[in-house]
Design a protein around this motif. Structure first.
Motif, short mmCIF file in Angstrom:
data_model
loop_
_atom_site.label_atom_id
_atom_site.label_comp_id
_atom_site.label_asym_id
_atom_site.label_seq_id
_atom_site.Cartn_x
_atom_site.Cartn_y
_atom_site.Cartn_z
N ALA A 1 0.91 -1.03 0.06
CA ALA A 1 -0.09 0.12 0.04
C ALA A 1 0.86 1.12 -0.02
N PHE B 1 -9.01 4.17 -2.52
CA PHE B 1 -7.85 3.08 -2.70
C PHE B 1 -8.02 2.49 -4.14
N GLY C 1 -9.18 -3.31 -0.24
CA GLY C 1 -7.79 -3.43 -0.46
C GLY C 1 -7.35 -4.63 -0.95
#
Length: 310
Positions: A138, A157, A181
């Motif tokens: 991330a 995201f 995610g």
């Protein structure tokens, strides 16, 4: 959360102010990522948006420490005062700073210097390879939807494939502040906690929180020359050319990137309050007014995002 906002919550009310709501959303995003991903990293240049992100991350995890490091793509043409501020801030918070150097890629022959001297388009490969080498799953970025139309349609995201490329068709719905995610091995997610901030919100929040910034964001005397409708700083990157006259002007920077493509604006704003007044009267976004790399084509930003840039 501010004292006023905390009191409202304690009283059972939900009357957060505008800046409190933006802060709450960003803090929630940072905590979601920390809980869902194994190895996040925060893109950090020492510019105002990355400094604001770090400030919010500190808030999100206080009294603990920020559970991820920082990453910067150094083009070799960055403003020295911003790099100094970057290093001092990373040291202050005790955070590891990962640096991907465009100059190293040029020296090794992997990348070739552009004829126009700008290195912003050359950042993609060093960035994507650093993400892969660090196994970051991330990556926080400071992009905001008000900056540019390609950023306006990107999710908070943003899934990137194994080549770090962005496909708008693979974007996921984000309803009720629920973020997905999930990603396959080799993929990662770019995360934008400041998506719903505007430039004016950023400065109003900086004023409220007393976030320290590099002096380049405030009016100062500087040598500049005129090219393509902007005031650029002279330097080894290739400016000025023959016929371009260097002069000393009182300017400030609305956004900070590579010296070759980031223009200054005439300004007398030496305080946060004066900057806020100046921005409120402006009819141009900060990137539209001061970033030559976004003027390369009508879809310059989106093309670079598809290739792996932010």
């Amino acid at each position: 959360m501010t004292t006023t906002a905390a009191s409202s919550v304690a009283a059972g009310r939900c009357d957060l102010g505008h800046l409190d709501a933006l802060e709450s959303e960003a803090v929630h995003i940072f905590r979601e990522v920390a809980g869902e991903f194994e190895n996040p990293v925060l893109l950090f240049s020492g510019g105002k948006d990355s400094l604001l992100m770090l400030h919010l991350a500190v808030k999100a995890f206080t009294p603990g420490s920020v559970p991820f490091g920082l990453l910067h793509v150094d083009t070799g043409h960055n403003f020295p005062e911003v790099l100094d501020f970057r290093d001092r801030t990373a040291e202050k918070h005790g955070l590891e700073l990962h640096v991907a150097s465009v100059q190293e890629y040029i020296d090794s022959g992997v990348l070739t210097e552009r004829a126009d001297g700008t290195r912003n388009p050359l950042q993609t490969l060093p960035l994507t390879e650093k993400i892969a080498a660090g196994k970051f799953d991330a990556v926080f970025g400071g992009g905001r939807r008000d900056e540019e139309k390609a950023r306006a349609k990107e999710r908070i995201f943003s899934l990137r494939d194994e080549f770090s490329q962005w496909d708008p068709r693979r974007q996921r719905p984000e309803l009720w502040n629920l973020y997905n995610g999930r990603h396959a091995p080799g993929e990662h997610v770019r995360v934008f906690p400041l998506s719903n901030f505007t430039e004016l919100d950023v400065w109003q929040y900086i004023a409220r929180e007393r976030v320290a910034l590099p002096s380049i964001y405030y009016a100062h005397e500087r040598e500049v020359f005129h090219r393509g409708g902007m005031w650029l700083a002279p330097g080894d990157w290739g400016g000025p050319r023959e016929g371009e006259r260097v002069e000393r002007r009182r300017v400030r920077y609305r956004t900070v990137g590579d010296m070759s493509c980031t223009g200054a604006v005439d300004s007398d704003a030496t305080t946060v309050e004066q900057v806020i007044t100046e921005i409120a009267a402006s009819r141009l976004t900060e990137r539209g007014a001061t970033r030559a790399d976004d003027k390369l084509s009508e879809a310059a930003m989106e093309d670079r995002k598809r290739e792996g840039y932010f």
